[in-house]
Design a protein around this motif. Structure first.
Motif, mmCIF file in Angstrom:
data_model
loop_
_atom_site.group_PDB
_atom_site.id
_atom_site.type_symbol
_atom_site.label_atom_id
_atom_site.label_comp_id
_atom_site.label_asym_id
_atom_site.label_seq_id
_atom_site.Cartn_x
_atom_site.Cartn_y
_atom_site.Cartn_z
ATOM 1 N N CYS A 52 -5.317 7.340 -3.544
ATOM 2 C CA CYS A 52 -4.717 7.649 -1.418
ATOM 3 C C CYS A 52 -3.540 8.420 -1.231
ATOM 4 C CB CYS A 52 -3.335 6.227 -2.042
ATOM 5 S SG CYS A 52 -2.288 6.092 -0.259
ATOM 6 N N CYS A 67 1.805 -0.127 -0.680
ATOM 7 C CA CYS A 67 1.233 0.801 0.652
ATOM 8 C C CYS A 67 0.102 -0.173 0.667
ATOM 9 C CB CYS A 67 0.837 1.863 -0.344
ATOM 10 S SG CYS A 67 0.235 3.339 0.864
ATOM 11 N N CYS A 85 -5.751 1.631 -0.456
ATOM 12 C CA CYS A 85 -4.943 1.704 -1.189
ATOM 13 C C CYS A 85 -4.556 0.519 -1.956
ATOM 14 C CB CYS A 85 -3.953 2.296 -0.508
ATOM 15 S SG CYS A 85 -2.960 2.698 -1.880
ATOM 16 N N HIS A 96 -2.461 1.792 2.903
ATOM 17 C CA HIS A 96 -2.643 2.761 2.930
ATOM 18 C C HIS A 96 -4.367 2.376 3.650
ATOM 19 C CE1 HIS A 96 -3.421 6.424 4.294
ATOM 20 N NE2 HIS A 96 -3.236 6.762 5.477
ATOM 21 N N CYS A 114 0.664 7.826 -0.686
ATOM 22 C CA CYS A 114 1.366 7.164 -1.924
ATOM 23 C C CYS A 114 0.878 8.009 -3.290
ATOM 24 C CB CYS A 114 1.763 6.473 -1.661
ATOM 25 S SG CYS A 114 0.246 4.492 -2.919
HETATM 26 ZN ZN LIG Z 1 -1.385 4.161 -0.357
#
Ligand SMILES: [Zn+2]
Length: 83
Positions: free
Chosen positions: A5, A36, A31, A38, A8
């Motif tokens: 990711c 997170c 992710c 994402h 993070c």
């Molecule tokens: Zn992430």
């Protein structure tokens, strides 16, 4: 292929792919960190050949040999059979 990711740094997975051409693919990533979540797109592109395919070498050799006059082809094959 390992994807991390970009938000993070946690491990991400490729959820789907979109092959835009034989040498350019969009990878849809997610992710795996539940805190997170994402989602993002990475691009995978063909860069260059390091060693040609064995099939390509055979074709190159065949093309080259077929361009030679018959006498020269025979001469080469005679040399191969004596070695
Ligand atoms: Zn992430």
């Amino acid at each position: 292929m390992r994807i991390n990711c970009k938000a993070c740094g946690h491990k991400a997975r490729i959820s789907s792919r979109n092959e835009l051409s034989p040498t350019f693919i969009d990878l849809y990533c997610q992710c795996l960190d539940v805190n997170c979540g994402h989602t993002f797109v990475m691009s995978l592109t063909y860069s260059r050949t390091l060693r040609p395919s064995a099939g390509a070498i055979d074709q190159l050799l065949f093309d080259r040999l077929s361009q030679l006059p018959a006498s020269q082809q025979r001469q080469l094959f005679d040399q191969l059979s004596t070695n």
